[in-house]
Design an enzyme around this catalytic site. Sequence first.
Site, PDB file in Angstrom:
ATOM      1  N   HIS A   1       0.830  -1.210   0.000  1.00  9.18           N
ATOM      2  CA  HIS A   1       0.000   0.000   0.000  1.00  9.18           C
ATOM      3  C   HIS A   1       0.857   1.250   0.000  1.00  9.18           C
ATOM      4  CE1 HIS A   1      -3.428  -2.325   0.362  1.00  9.18           C
ATOM      5  NE2 HIS A   1      -3.627  -2.336   1.661  1.00  9.18           N
TER       6      HIS A   1
ATOM      7  N   ARG B   1      -1.552 -10.008 -27.515  1.00  7.54           N
ATOM      8  CA  ARG B   1      -1.115 -11.398 -27.389  1.00  7.54           C
ATOM      9  C   ARG B   1      -2.283 -12.212 -26.858  1.00  7.54           C
ATOM     10  NH1 ARG B   1       2.805  -8.371 -24.732  1.00  7.54           N
ATOM     11  NH2 ARG B   1       4.749  -8.184 -25.909  1.00  7.54           N
TER      12      ARG B   1
ATOM     13  N   ARG C   1      -2.909 -10.935 -32.419  1.00 10.26           N
ATOM     14  CA  ARG C   1      -2.028 -11.998 -32.894  1.00 10.26           C
ATOM     15  C   ARG C   1      -2.608 -13.349 -32.513  1.00 10.26           C
ATOM     16  NH1 ARG C   1       3.881 -12.304 -30.433  1.00 10.26           N
ATOM     17  NH2 ARG C   1       2.751 -13.271 -28.731  1.00 10.26           N
TER      18      ARG C   1
ATOM     19  N   GLU D   1       9.351 -12.003 -38.489  1.00 11.44           N
ATOM     20  CA  GLU D   1      10.287 -12.283 -37.400  1.00 11.44           C
ATOM     21  C   GLU D   1      11.204 -13.456 -37.712  1.00 11.44           C
ATOM     22  OE1 GLU D   1       8.002 -13.227 -33.861  1.00 11.44           O
ATOM     23  OE2 GLU D   1       6.412 -14.114 -35.049  1.00 11.44           O
TER      24      GLU D   1
ATOM     25  N   ASN E   1      12.320  -8.972 -31.332  1.00  9.23           N
ATOM     26  CA  ASN E   1      12.949  -9.904 -30.388  1.00  9.23           C
ATOM     27  C   ASN E   1      13.307 -11.225 -31.066  1.00  9.23           C
ATOM     28  OD1 ASN E   1      12.180  -7.824 -28.774  1.00  9.23           O
ATOM     29  ND2 ASN E   1      10.904  -9.028 -27.396  1.00  9.23           N
ATOM     30  N   ASP E   2      12.310 -11.834 -31.732  1.00  9.63           N
ATOM     31  CA  ASP E   2      12.599 -13.095 -32.409  1.00  9.63           C
ATOM     32  C   ASP E   2      13.474 -12.876 -33.638  1.00  9.63           C
ATOM     33  OD1 ASP E   2      11.641 -15.110 -30.847  1.00  9.63           O
ATOM     34  OD2 ASP E   2       9.611 -15.070 -31.682  1.00  9.63           O
TER      35      ASP E   2
ATOM     36  N   ARG F   1      18.856 -16.222 -26.622  1.00 14.65           N
ATOM     37  CA  ARG F   1      19.196 -15.126 -25.708  1.00 14.65           C
ATOM     38  C   ARG F   1      19.151 -15.555 -24.249  1.00 14.65           C
ATOM     39  NH1 ARG F   1      13.796 -11.431 -25.661  1.00 14.65           N
ATOM     40  NH2 ARG F   1      12.517 -12.927 -26.761  1.00 14.65           N
TER      41      ARG F   1
ATOM     42  N   CYS G   1       6.681  -4.348 -33.386  1.00  8.99           N
ATOM     43  CA  CYS G   1       6.093  -4.555 -32.062  1.00  8.99           C
ATOM     44  C   CYS G   1       7.058  -5.203 -31.076  1.00  8.99           C
ATOM     45  CB  CYS G   1       4.815  -5.377 -32.164  1.00  8.99           C
ATOM     46  SG  CYS G   1       5.049  -6.992 -32.899  1.00  8.99           S
TER      47      CYS G   1
END
Lengths: 566, 87
Positions: A186, A292, A328, A427, A450-451, A461, A498
Amino acid sequence: MWQGIGASDGYGVGTVIKIVEADLSFSDTQVEDIKAEQTRFQLALECFTTKTKAMAEQMRQRVGEKEAEILEGHVIMASDPALSDGILSQIADGICAERALWNTCDLFIQVFSATDDELTKQRVTDVEDIRTRLLKILLDKEDVDISNVPKGTVLVARDLTPSMTVGICKENVAGILTEVGGKTSHSAILARALEVPAVLSIPEIASQLKDGDVIALDGFTGEVFAPSPEQKAEFLKKQEAFLTEKEGLKNLVGKPSVTADGKQVELVCNIGAPKDVKAVLEQDGEGVGLFRTEFLFMGKTSVPTEEEQFAAYKEVAERLQGKPVIIRTLDVGGDKEIPYLNLPKEDNPFLGYRAIRVCLQQKEMYHAQLRALVRASAFGDVRIMVPMVASIEELRQVKAMVEEIKLELDQEGIAYNKDIPVGIMVETPAAAMMADVLAKEAAFFSIGTNDLTQYTMTVDRGNAQVAYLYSTYNPAVLRMIAHIISSAKQAGTPVGMCGEAAADPNLIPLWIAYGLDEYSVGATSVLRTRSILSKWTTEEANALAVKVAGLATTAEVEAALTEARK
Amino acid sequence: MVVETVKVVNEQGLHMRPAGVLSKAAAKYGCDVTLKVGEKEINAKSIMMIIGGCIKCGADVEIICNGEQEEDALSEIKALFASGFGE
């Protein structure tokens, strides 16, 4: 120097005032008149309820809804039959109200502390706060008043409770330091809502400091130290710069996302569930660039039904009110496991049975998802995005399934958008090399950095020994991205991004130069990304891209981008 | 007595807010409302007991209503679980 948990951003420096709680010791007395003692407790409880409800209202007006709910929760907890029954029955045994309250709360504190659940453990502070306030009423003690502290005060307390915060004058509080709490307690929520820098969870800090000490705290790193005069001046300057930047970002709410020379782009958000839409709207995202759908499939024992999925997609589409929503389709496999799909263990999961490869073989499951998506298109600008495409046949198969579904829906008389776009994530290096061909049949591209980085550099990675190779700054990755965007441009296909790189302040000028149309970022990065976009002209960005194109290594690229950063 | 098993859909489980909504709803009815999670039996009218029960996302919860208005109580509480207590 002390190290705590940085729980509310900002740099605080100022003079310590310790919040000392009233002495709440009491002596045990044998109760003679049980009825009277029970009434005494019930009156105290009524007084608590009235006071706390009033505080909740004040909190709602001065701080926020969520913070007010904490106090309303206290009202419900205090009037819990398990609590009051326990107290009243102890009083019936001749125990005084104070002790009965103490013991009964202790019982719950023990139960909550003994669990292995972080959230339940945090409720201990609520029970303690309720007990303290009820004791104060029973013992007729004043509440601590921190509404009149002078400007530049650093409040130091064992814990910052909601009841303390109500009266706080945030302009005068430079920082908050506590002995307990964490990022989600809190006290952290309250400090963030008040926008006061805070460091929590430094044991015994209150006894190590005295009123009048000058102290500095870094709400980002959790560092706390006694500053030299130079450090104090530096901290004040940093806090001012931090506030100016924050204010500047607030001013960008409602503004278009444009480069310094007026070229407009689309700035949208990545989300993982319908509940994330709230943050998108608050941060002024212009739509959803990546929804996603894995959350619908995770934590379940069987595939979600078409209806379940439809409800979630429709909700997001409706709440975005006609803004684009790119959804997606299921991206399972790789490092994302869904037990009931019974996917076999693989030696190379990232190179194996995942995403669209699974969906095209489990047609029944995929049909339900696509049908839910097409139906949701009647309620907003829903677009379908296919992940992990490695060949054009995959896109063609999905489009054929979508066409079949449209025929079914026509026959059943169910509404949908006849032009629902079907696009792809780019990707894989295969999709990148074939971008010109794919661009003719895909309604849009979204580059998953990323991919794409992982597959281009051929590096896992998660593997620490080779992770150094994983960098979107690597010239090979940048050339791949430049190629994808220019292929899309030539075909007139809109192209977005993205992955994490879409919000990287160093890389944004390159994306401007390459001609990226859409940036899909985390909701908290929207305004910062808009600010960075507004600092670059296309000409400046082009010059930087030309410079970077001639570089050979990740380190050279990183150095050039960092140097040029605005 | 009426019984039905439901699933917790709230991402963080039955923490303070949903527990508050649930206990308030259960308290409206004359019947006993018990939540059975594994071996644990919890009085649904008590927010403290619900919180102490640590009922997490995905958990199967048996709602047991016994007494006056048991049907109404069950259907309201069932609906609350399904809606994620409005979260």
